[in-house]
Structures are given as C-alpha cells and as structure tokens.
Design an enzyme around this catalytic site. Structure first.
Site, PDB file in Angstrom:
ATOM      1  N   ASP A  90       1.876  11.001   9.456  1.00 26.87           N
ATOM      2  CA  ASP A  90       2.287  10.801   8.119  1.00 26.87           C
ATOM      3  C   ASP A  90       1.337  11.225   7.132  1.00 26.87           C
ATOM      4  O   ASP A  90       0.126  11.532   7.642  1.00 26.87           O
ATOM      5  CB  ASP A  90       2.401   9.119   7.932  1.00 26.87           C
ATOM      6  CG  ASP A  90       3.286   8.754   6.915  1.00 26.87           C
ATOM      7  OD1 ASP A  90       3.672   9.506   6.418  1.00 26.87           O
ATOM      8  OD2 ASP A  90       3.889   7.440   6.845  1.00 26.87           O
TER       9      ASP A  90
ATOM     10  N   GLY B  13       3.328   6.357  -2.343  1.00 26.51           N
ATOM     11  CA  GLY B  13       3.479   7.106  -3.559  1.00 26.51           C
ATOM     12  C   GLY B  13       4.896   7.426  -3.450  1.00 26.51           C
ATOM     13  O   GLY B  13       5.962   7.661  -4.591  1.00 26.51           O
ATOM     14  N   GLY B  14       5.654   7.623  -2.399  1.00 28.81           N
ATOM     15  CA  GLY B  14       6.962   8.120  -1.797  1.00 28.81           C
ATOM     16  C   GLY B  14       7.784   6.743  -1.800  1.00 28.81           C
ATOM     17  O   GLY B  14       9.079   6.770  -1.746  1.00 28.81           O
TER      18      GLY B  14
ATOM     19  N   GLU C 172       6.398   2.249   6.385  1.00 31.63           N
ATOM     20  CA  GLU C 172       5.357   2.969   7.028  1.00 31.63           C
ATOM     21  C   GLU C 172       4.380   1.904   7.562  1.00 31.63           C
ATOM     22  O   GLU C 172       3.973   2.367   8.783  1.00 31.63           O
ATOM     23  CB  GLU C 172       4.759   3.669   6.086  1.00 31.63           C
ATOM     24  CG  GLU C 172       5.548   5.005   5.556  1.00 31.63           C
ATOM     25  CD  GLU C 172       5.036   5.759   4.147  1.00 31.63           C
ATOM     26  OE1 GLU C 172       5.472   6.969   4.052  1.00 31.63           O
ATOM     27  OE2 GLU C 172       4.160   5.109   3.600  1.00 31.63           O
TER      28      GLU C 172
END
Length: 226
Positions: free
Chosen positions: A82, A97-98, A104
């Site tokens: 990642d 940020g995404g 995650e």
C-alpha cells in the site's frame, strides 16, 4: 525521468510469491503495484488469494484477472502492498488521502508483512504537514468536528466534485491540520476516544518494509528493525 511511484510499486510486487495471500492497497502508487501483480499473474501463472482495501482497487484487480476473495475465506494476509501520504523516520504513517483508511487499517492489522511504497517527497522527519484524515459517522458529525477542533487543529469536511465525500463505508472524512504531530501514538488514542470517530489515518507500528522510489530511478528499501 523515471516515475518514482511506478518503480516503487513494481519493486514491491517482486516480493510476492506463488501461493501467497495478498492485500491490495489503494491510491496512485498502489495502482502501479496492482498492475505489476496482474502482469505476474498472467505471465507467471501465480496462484494468489487477494483482498482489496477499496472498491476502486477491487475493480482494477478484477479487470487484470487478479483473483479476489472475501474475509469469509481470508483470516491472515502474507503481504500487503500500500502507499502512504506521509511516513516518518520511525515508519509511522499518515494514510487516507484516497479515503480508504478504515479498510486499509483492517487489512493492515491481519497482515504479516506490510510493505509501504512512496516517492521520496512522502518520507518526512515528522508527520503532520499532510492533513490527518479522520473517518466519522454522519450522525452528529458537527459535534465530532468540535471535539477534534478542541485538540488544536484546523479542520475541513472533505468534499469531492463540490459534494461531501462519502467513503466506501458510508461515512464522512474530516481532514485535520495539526501542522506537526509530536506523538502519533498518543494522538491516535485521543482521537479514537471521541464519540463518532470510526478511524483515523495514523498507522503506528505497522510498517515492515518501506520502498522509496526516486526520479533518478534509484530505489531505496528500508527495513523496520524496531
């Protein structure tokens, strides 16, 4: 000039071996890793079990014929690859940020070997220049905003295309500008204790290998000995 994200992502994909269970990250750097994994599956016939950290990455993997599984079949992950928005000298991260920070982190916590791939601009002395994403439930988010603001940060409710950004989990994201985070572990605990907070983008003591791509084409691989 080389693309630092591409060379870092492709290097990370070389760690994967036949028969592994693999976590697929989200974002512009993970994008290149997923493409390289797809190429290896096609060219080498790798037999993998993969799980993605976002709908976006899952759809990309399916397009590349990377086999995708769910948690009913995956309890532990051999390697997750990642990206990160920032990584400090102690291998602590800011992610999200995404917008995929919750998924995650769930993936990170069942991963045996966590590989982070970045370009050299993301490798910093201390965290905080990148605004810390905090995922919150929609109900009462304004009061969650207030509690976070009392910690001494400036906050913006994340928007996309002039509309409030909604995560894959149906939540909002508050981007918190702390400027400099002196004690990431303590801040993470404090934020988690605020009602309405689902998860924050601080990843503490997770990273095993950091791969840094540079415009020169050089790749720096750092192992966390801590």
């Amino acid at each position: 000039m080389n693309n630092p994200k591409k060379i870092a992502g492709e290097k990370a994909a070389s760690f994967i071996k036949d028969g592994m269970t693999v976590g697929l990250g989200t974002g512009s750097t993970a994008f290149f890793a997923i493409h390289k994994i797809g190429a290896r599956v096609k060219e080498e016939g790798l037999k993998l079990k993969c799980i993605a950290t976002s709908i976006e990455s899952e759809n990309l993997a399916k397009e590349l014929n990377i086999p995708i599984f769910g948690f009913e079949e995956i309890k532990e992950i051999d390697i997750t690859i990642d990206g990160a928005d920032e990584v400090d000298k102690n291998f602590n991260l800011i992610k999200g940020g995404g917008g995929a920070l919750l998924r995650e982190k769930i993936i990170a916590y069942i991963t045996k070997h966590y590989i982070i791939i970045v370009d050299e601009t993301k490798h910093v002395e201390s965290l905080g220049k990148f605004h810390l994403p905090v995922e919150v439930v929609q109900f009462g988010w304004q009061r969650t905003f207030d509690h976070l603001q009392n910690l001494g940060c400036e906050i913006k409710l994340r928007e996309k295309n002039k509309e409030v950004f909604i995560t894959d989990n149906g939540n909002y994201i508050l981007d918190c500008n702390f400027k400099k985070i002196e004690n990431p572990e303590s801040l993470q605990t404090t934020i988690h204790n605020i009602p309405g907070v689902v998860e924050c983008g601080l990843f503490i003591n997770r990273t095993n290998t950091l791969i840094i791509g540079k415009p020169s084409g050089e790749i720096e691989v750092l192992e966390n000995k801590g």
